[in-house]
Write an enzyme that holds these catalytic residues in place. Structure first.
Site, short mmCIF file in Angstrom:
data_model
loop_
_atom_site.label_atom_id
_atom_site.label_comp_id
_atom_site.label_asym_id
_atom_site.label_seq_id
_atom_site.Cartn_x
_atom_site.Cartn_y
_atom_site.Cartn_z
N ILE A 1 3.39 11.05 4.75
CA ILE A 1 2.59 10.37 3.73
C ILE A 1 3.44 10.13 2.48
O ILE A 1 3.46 9.03 1.93
CB ILE A 1 1.32 11.16 3.38
CG1 ILE A 1 0.36 11.17 4.57
CG2 ILE A 1 0.63 10.56 2.14
CD1 ILE A 1 -0.85 12.08 4.38
N TYR B 1 6.05 7.38 3.05
CA TYR B 1 5.44 6.06 3.15
C TYR B 1 4.95 5.58 1.79
O TYR B 1 5.14 4.43 1.41
CB TYR B 1 4.28 6.06 4.15
CG TYR B 1 3.67 4.70 4.31
CD1 TYR B 1 4.27 3.73 5.11
CD2 TYR B 1 2.50 4.36 3.65
CE1 TYR B 1 3.73 2.47 5.25
CE2 TYR B 1 1.95 3.09 3.77
CZ TYR B 1 2.57 2.16 4.58
OH TYR B 1 2.02 0.91 4.69
N GLU B 2 4.32 6.47 1.03
CA GLU B 2 3.73 6.10 -0.25
C GLU B 2 4.77 5.97 -1.36
O GLU B 2 4.64 5.12 -2.21
CB GLU B 2 2.67 7.13 -0.67
CG GLU B 2 1.47 7.18 0.23
CD GLU B 2 0.62 5.93 0.18
OE1 GLU B 2 0.71 5.15 -0.78
OE2 GLU B 2 -0.14 5.71 1.13
N ALA B 3 5.75 6.84 -1.40
CA ALA B 3 6.74 6.93 -2.48
C ALA B 3 6.04 7.33 -3.78
O ALA B 3 4.94 6.89 -4.08
CB ALA B 3 7.51 5.63 -2.66
N ASN C 1 -5.13 6.69 3.82
CA ASN C 1 -4.90 5.32 3.40
C ASN C 1 -6.13 4.43 3.46
O ASN C 1 -6.29 3.54 2.62
CB ASN C 1 -3.76 4.69 4.21
CG ASN C 1 -2.42 5.08 3.64
OD1 ASN C 1 -1.99 4.52 2.66
ND2 ASN C 1 -1.80 6.08 4.24
#
Length: 139
Positions: free
Chosen positions: A11, A14-16, A92
């Site tokens: 997570i 993917y999110e940064a 998400n």
């Protein structure tokens, strides 16, 4: 089932991390690792900022909500990888798709509960477009 450290890292990757709120392209103000709210009643807004520690707390709070929704809604065994995937997806798209509260339950949850694991990947692909713009998310 709880998310694993590997799932949590997925997570985050993917999110940064973003220390300052930004519009996610769907009209939703987001900060930290994809957090859209400070708590159940306080959405993130333009100009909000957070530290890495605050972002970690927000992430873990939302992940816990998703885990609880999965525990209450999924009736079949999951491997750790399946659970990690489901938590990431729920993080998400929101827990309503897991529980069926607020809108219909996602077909992939229904397939899971029937033990039709092979049908889940194609159902996940149905969530590639943003709810507000219809644009493909993540390429």
């Amino acid at each position: 089932m709880d998310i694993s450290p590997r799932g949590l890292a997925l997570i985050k990757d993917y999110e940064a991390y973003a220390g300052e709120a930004y519009d996610d392209g769907e009209g939703c103000w987001t900060l930290g690792w994809g957090s859209i709210r400070w708590d159940a009643k306080t959405p993130v807004k333009k100009g909000d900022k957070c530290t890495v520690d605050q972002a970690e707390q927000l992430l873990r709070k939302e992940v816990s909500r998703v885990e609880d929704a999965i525990d209450a809604s999924v009736t079949v065994p999951l491997t750790q990888g399946q659970a990690d995937c489901l938590v990431s997806w729920g993080y998400n798209v929101g827990i309503g798709w897991i529980t069926g509260k607020g809108h219909p339950q996602a077909t992939l949850i229904k397939y899971l509960n029937k033990g039709q694991y092979d049908k889940v990947p194609s159902e996940l692909l149905k969530f590639r477009k943003g709810a507000n713009t219809g644009n493909v998310i993540g390429g």
